[in-house]
Write an enzyme that holds these catalytic residues in place. Sequence first.
Site, PDB file in Angstrom:
ATOM      1  N   TYR A   1      67.426  -8.558  49.743  1.00 54.84           N
ATOM      2  CA  TYR A   1      66.425  -9.613  49.669  1.00 54.84           C
ATOM      3  C   TYR A   1      67.002 -10.896  50.256  1.00 54.84           C
ATOM      4  O   TYR A   1      68.172 -11.213  50.065  1.00 54.84           O
ATOM      5  CB  TYR A   1      66.024  -9.903  48.220  1.00 54.84           C
ATOM      6  CG  TYR A   1      65.313  -8.796  47.498  1.00 54.84           C
ATOM      7  CD1 TYR A   1      64.790  -7.698  48.152  1.00 54.84           C
ATOM      8  CD2 TYR A   1      65.157  -8.861  46.109  1.00 54.84           C
ATOM      9  CE1 TYR A   1      64.135  -6.696  47.458  1.00 54.84           C
ATOM     10  CE2 TYR A   1      64.500  -7.869  45.416  1.00 54.84           C
ATOM     11  CZ  TYR A   1      63.993  -6.780  46.086  1.00 54.84           C
ATOM     12  OH  TYR A   1      63.350  -5.794  45.394  1.00 54.84           O
TER      13      TYR A   1
ATOM     14  N   PRO B   1      53.932  -5.124  40.316  1.00 58.36           N
ATOM     15  CA  PRO B   1      52.936  -4.723  39.310  1.00 58.36           C
ATOM     16  C   PRO B   1      51.602  -5.440  39.457  1.00 58.36           C
ATOM     17  O   PRO B   1      50.609  -5.006  38.864  1.00 58.36           O
ATOM     18  CB  PRO B   1      53.607  -5.097  37.987  1.00 58.36           C
ATOM     19  CG  PRO B   1      54.502  -6.244  38.348  1.00 58.36           C
ATOM     20  CD  PRO B   1      55.030  -5.899  39.717  1.00 58.36           C
ATOM     21  N   LEU B   2      51.569  -6.512  40.240  1.00 54.24           N
ATOM     22  CA  LEU B   2      50.317  -7.220  40.511  1.00 54.24           C
ATOM     23  C   LEU B   2      49.880  -7.024  41.957  1.00 54.24           C
ATOM     24  O   LEU B   2      48.932  -7.669  42.409  1.00 54.24           O
ATOM     25  CB  LEU B   2      50.481  -8.717  40.221  1.00 54.24           C
ATOM     26  CG  LEU B   2      50.888  -9.061  38.787  1.00 54.24           C
ATOM     27  CD1 LEU B   2      51.108 -10.560  38.654  1.00 54.24           C
ATOM     28  CD2 LEU B   2      49.848  -8.580  37.796  1.00 54.24           C
ATOM     29  N   GLY B   3      50.546  -6.156  42.668  1.00 50.65           N
ATOM     30  CA  GLY B   3      50.261  -5.943  44.077  1.00 50.65           C
ATOM     31  C   GLY B   3      48.832  -5.507  44.324  1.00 50.65           C
ATOM     32  O   GLY B   3      48.303  -4.622  43.640  1.00 50.65           O
ATOM     33  N   GLY B   4      48.199  -6.135  45.291  1.00 48.90           N
ATOM     34  CA  GLY B   4      46.849  -5.753  45.671  1.00 48.90           C
ATOM     35  C   GLY B   4      45.750  -6.345  44.824  1.00 48.90           C
ATOM     36  O   GLY B   4      44.570  -6.084  45.068  1.00 48.90           O
TER      37      GLY B   4
END
Length: 294
Positions: free
Chosen positions: A58, A217-220
Amino acid sequence: MRTRTLGNETVGRVEVGAIGLGLMTFDQSGPQPREQLLATVRAALDAGVTLFDTADAYGWGEKLGADAQGANELLIASLLDELGVRDRVLLATKAGHVRAGGGAWALDSSPEHLHHAVDASLERLGVEQIALWQHHRPDPKVPYEEVVGTLREVAESGKVAMVGLSNADPAQIRLAHAVLGDRLVSVQNQFSPAFRTSAPEIEVCDELGLAFLPWSPLGGLGDAKSMAEKHPAFAEVATARGVSAQQVALAWELAQSPRVIPIPGAKRPESIRDSAAAADLDLSADEVARLDAS
């Protein structure tokens, strides 16, 4: 915040906040204001977030090339040191991804690279032992059996306290567990309302006593409008509860298993505060069933 467990009797059990913090967003899209990032770390700790997750791949570099490798680890270590909060954080990192030119990502799970990577992470993070060291992603050039053997060598060296996997399938998890035993404590795969294909991996983690750390976990989910269009059940439960749809998504993930510890990304204090509040949002069985079916 309510807590969940990493580890076991052999390597030690550590209680961490039920919501963690994914650190990739701190600099992946470019440098962020340092005071903003310091405030985000403070807000996370104040809310009870104690599991911080980074990776050696990263980071933002001038040309998004090899100079990005390790940048996020160096940034996080400096933020924690500036705030004097090292002892309040379980800092996890990963190895097996490398950065190439033009922002590209590549894989390297050779024994030579992984042994070098753990030493480099130890130096960048400024620690004598990495609390949780995770293999980032399977490398098609290296048999998984060989990768797991290297992870065992690293674990036996004492340079890491606990070992985790990322982006592993059920067969790979079982293989790693057979070789690593209790040294293996977690699996980090993508899981969210928009991406549910890791449900089998959650089941294996339940069976083997491993933590499951959903990444993205909040993707999309997007903004309120796109949430209402793409995931109306989550939006409707959120409206009825008077909370954000993101909180409902994280609470739904927590309800999947007591082994689940979501690690949403955040680079602003208000974002991590909202995510952290999901740890105290108890969904009813009917709400969970409705969201499961949506």
